[in-house]
Design a protein around this motif. Structure first.
Motif, PDB file in Angstrom:
ATOM      1  N   LEU A 169       2.086  -2.001   3.814  1.00 26.38           N
ATOM      2  CA  LEU A 169       1.294  -1.841   5.040  1.00 26.38           C
ATOM      3  C   LEU A 169      -0.129  -2.341   4.836  1.00 26.38           C
ATOM      4  N   ALA A 170      -0.649  -2.096   3.658  1.00 27.46           N
ATOM      5  CA  ALA A 170      -2.014  -2.495   3.307  1.00 27.46           C
ATOM      6  C   ALA A 170      -1.988  -3.085   1.908  1.00 27.46           C
ATOM      7  N   GLY A 171      -2.939  -3.949   1.636  1.00 31.17           N
ATOM      8  CA  GLY A 171      -3.054  -4.536   0.317  1.00 31.17           C
ATOM      9  C   GLY A 171      -3.775  -3.591  -0.630  1.00 31.17           C
ATOM     10  N   PRO A 172      -4.085  -4.054  -1.825  1.00 36.10           N
ATOM     11  CA  PRO A 172      -4.807  -3.227  -2.788  1.00 36.10           C
ATOM     12  C   PRO A 172      -6.095  -2.661  -2.193  1.00 36.10           C
ATOM     13  N   GLY A 173      -6.355  -1.398  -2.484  1.00 33.58           N
ATOM     14  CA  GLY A 173      -7.568  -0.750  -1.984  1.00 33.58           C
ATOM     15  C   GLY A 173      -7.539  -0.475  -0.492  1.00 33.58           C
ATOM     16  N   GLY A 174      -6.352  -0.569   0.137  1.00 37.92           N
ATOM     17  CA  GLY A 174      -6.240  -0.321   1.574  1.00 37.92           C
ATOM     18  C   GLY A 174      -6.633  -1.505   2.441  1.00 37.92           C
ATOM     19  N   ASP A 175      -6.766  -2.692   1.844  1.00 38.04           N
ATOM     20  CA  ASP A 175      -7.191  -3.892   2.576  1.00 38.04           C
ATOM     21  C   ASP A 175      -6.204  -4.254   3.682  1.00 38.04           C
ATOM     22  N   MET A 176      -6.712  -4.366   4.905  1.00 41.01           N
ATOM     23  CA  MET A 176      -5.891  -4.733   6.052  1.00 41.01           C
ATOM     24  C   MET A 176      -6.183  -6.143   6.565  1.00 41.01           C
ATOM     25  N   SER A 177      -7.081  -6.866   5.899  1.00 37.47           N
ATOM     26  CA  SER A 177      -7.462  -8.194   6.393  1.00 37.47           C
ATOM     27  C   SER A 177      -6.277  -9.155   6.431  1.00 37.47           C
ATOM     28  N   TRP A 178      -5.300  -8.952   5.561  1.00 34.58           N
ATOM     29  CA  TRP A 178      -4.130  -9.831   5.512  1.00 34.58           C
ATOM     30  C   TRP A 178      -3.372  -9.836   6.842  1.00 34.58           C
ATOM     31  N   GLY A 213      -2.992   9.622   9.760  1.00 38.00           N
ATOM     32  CA  GLY A 213      -3.436  10.132   8.469  1.00 38.00           C
ATOM     33  C   GLY A 213      -4.936   9.906   8.311  1.00 38.00           C
ATOM     34  N   ARG A 214      -5.575  10.733   7.502  1.00 38.59           N
ATOM     35  CA  ARG A 214      -7.030  10.661   7.320  1.00 38.59           C
ATOM     36  C   ARG A 214      -7.470   9.325   6.724  1.00 38.59           C
ATOM     37  N   ARG A 215      -6.720   8.823   5.735  1.00 36.78           N
ATOM     38  CA  ARG A 215      -7.093   7.527   5.137  1.00 36.78           C
ATOM     39  C   ARG A 215      -6.943   6.395   6.143  1.00 36.78           C
ATOM     40  N   THR A 216      -5.934   6.442   6.972  1.00 33.42           N
ATOM     41  CA  THR A 216      -5.754   5.421   8.001  1.00 33.42           C
ATOM     42  C   THR A 216      -6.864   5.517   9.034  1.00 33.42           C
ATOM     43  N   PHE A 217      -7.201   6.732   9.441  1.00 32.06           N
ATOM     44  CA  PHE A 217      -8.248   6.934  10.439  1.00 32.06           C
ATOM     45  C   PHE A 217      -9.581   6.367   9.974  1.00 32.06           C
ATOM     46  N   GLY A 218      -9.926   6.590   8.722  1.00 32.17           N
ATOM     47  CA  GLY A 218     -11.215   6.130   8.212  1.00 32.17           C
ATOM     48  C   GLY A 218     -11.137   4.863   7.391  1.00 32.17           C
ATOM     49  N   GLY A 219      -9.973   4.207   7.384  1.00 34.55           N
ATOM     50  CA  GLY A 219      -9.766   3.071   6.496  1.00 34.55           C
ATOM     51  C   GLY A 219     -10.128   1.727   7.079  1.00 34.55           C
ATOM     52  N   ASP A 220      -9.648   0.700   6.402  1.00 31.82           N
ATOM     53  CA  ASP A 220      -9.906  -0.681   6.785  1.00 31.82           C
ATOM     54  C   ASP A 220      -9.235  -0.975   8.124  1.00 31.82           C
ATOM     55  N   ASP A 221      -9.732  -1.963   8.824  1.00 27.44           N
ATOM     56  CA  ASP A 221      -9.259  -2.314  10.155  1.00 27.44           C
ATOM     57  C   ASP A 221      -9.028  -3.816  10.205  1.00 27.44           C
ATOM     58  N   PRO A 222      -7.810  -4.263  10.600  1.00 29.37           N
ATOM     59  CA  PRO A 222      -7.578  -5.706  10.684  1.00 29.37           C
ATOM     60  C   PRO A 222      -8.459  -6.382  11.737  1.00 29.37           C
ATOM     61  N   HIS A 223      -9.090  -5.593  12.599  1.00 32.57           N
ATOM     62  CA  HIS A 223      -9.983  -6.133  13.629  1.00 32.57           C
ATOM     63  C   HIS A 223     -11.452  -6.038  13.208  1.00 32.57           C
ATOM     64  N   GLY A 274       2.354  -8.192  -2.962  1.00 27.42           N
ATOM     65  CA  GLY A 274       2.514  -7.878  -4.376  1.00 27.42           C
ATOM     66  C   GLY A 274       2.037  -6.499  -4.786  1.00 27.42           C
ATOM     67  N   ASP A 275       1.145  -5.886  -4.029  1.00 28.64           N
ATOM     68  CA  ASP A 275       0.613  -4.571  -4.384  1.00 28.64           C
ATOM     69  C   ASP A 275      -0.068  -3.986  -3.150  1.00 28.64           C
ATOM     70  N   GLY A 276      -0.256  -2.681  -3.166  1.00 27.41           N
ATOM     71  CA  GLY A 276      -0.949  -2.030  -2.059  1.00 27.41           C
ATOM     72  C   GLY A 276      -0.281  -0.736  -1.657  1.00 27.41           C
ATOM     73  N   VAL A 277      -0.338  -0.440  -0.370  1.00 24.62           N
ATOM     74  CA  VAL A 277       0.232   0.782   0.192  1.00 24.62           C
ATOM     75  C   VAL A 277       1.583   0.439   0.804  1.00 24.62           C
ATOM     76  N   ARG A 278       2.632   1.021   0.268  1.00 20.36           N
ATOM     77  CA  ARG A 278       3.993   0.732   0.741  1.00 20.36           C
ATOM     78  C   ARG A 278       4.282   1.437   2.067  1.00 20.36           C
ATOM     79  N   LEU A 279       5.192   0.874   2.831  1.00 17.95           N
ATOM     80  CA  LEU A 279       5.666   1.492   4.059  1.00 17.95           C
ATOM     81  C   LEU A 279       6.204   2.889   3.762  1.00 17.95           C
ATOM     82  N   PHE A 280       7.009   2.990   2.733  1.00 15.99           N
ATOM     83  CA  PHE A 280       7.571   4.273   2.312  1.00 15.99           C
ATOM     84  C   PHE A 280       7.590   4.290   0.797  1.00 15.99           C
ATOM     85  N   ASP A 281       6.912   5.245   0.240  1.00 15.99           N
ATOM     86  CA  ASP A 281       6.837   5.368  -1.209  1.00 15.99           C
ATOM     87  C   ASP A 281       7.140   6.815  -1.576  1.00 15.99           C
TER      88      ASP A 281
END
Length: 179
Positions: free
Chosen positions: A16-25, A49-59, A144-151
């Motif tokens: 869902l997100a790259g390393p460190g929660g990066d959503m720019s991809w 989720g709290r991390r999603t709420f305060g996390g990176d934004d693809p926009h 290759g790495d990051g936050v999986r859809l389901f882990d």
């Protein structure tokens, strides 16, 4: 009665997100998607989720930043967190436990979907037997790495039934029911 739907755009290798929660991809894969547009009208509340709420934004860096679905949706949001801020922004409710968050979000959604955003809260909903459906847009990229859809370390099998599949030039949409 509202159903819980987990949705997101993922890489072909399941992130869902790259390393460190990066959503720019994800930015280049957010093109027109009639199925997402139709889904937005069927969402009554968000459970985030709290991390999603305060996390990176693809926009990030645009006028769509910080807005659900890039500003395409507005309504009540319930953020699952153990560390609520002293004041909530308008339309945002911070809830400390999963059961309370799901109950409040379902009540607010009415007969529409509660859209779950965030891998951790979605996993918690799955573990509790609360998640009804999953909608993913699979982008033709591998991170290759990051936050999986389901882990779920140690493994857990979740049986799914495919109820929809749509191919677009920039993503493949998969709609699944949790069996």
């Amino acid at each position: 009665m509202a159903k819980l739907l987990y949705s997101g755009t993922i890489s072909t290798d399941g992130f869902l997100a790259g390393p460190g929660g990066d959503m720019s991809w994800a930015t280049e894969h957010l093109g027109p998607n009639p199925e997402v547009d139709a889904l937005i009208d069927r969402i009554g509340a968000l459970l985030v989720g709290r991390r999603t709420f305060g996390g990176d934004d693809p926009h990030r860096g645009t006028d769509k930043e910080g807005k659900p679905f890039g500003g395409g949706w507005s309504g009540p949001q319930f953020v699952l967190t153990h560390h609520a801020p002293p004041a909530s922004p308008p339309g945002i409710t911070f809830v400390g436990d999963l059961a309370g968050a799901v109950e409040a979000a379902k009540a607010a959604a009415g007969d529409k979907y509660v859209n779950v955003l965030g891998a951790s809260v979605a996993r918690q909903c799955l573990d509790a037997g609360l998640l009804d459906e999953i909608f993913v847009c699979v982008a033709p990229v591998m991170l290759g790495d990051g936050v999986r859809l389901f882990d779920h370390p140690g493994g857990t099998r979740v049986k799914l039934e495919r109820i929809g599949l749509t191919e677009l030039p920039h993503v493949t949409n998969m709609w699944l029911r949790v069996v």
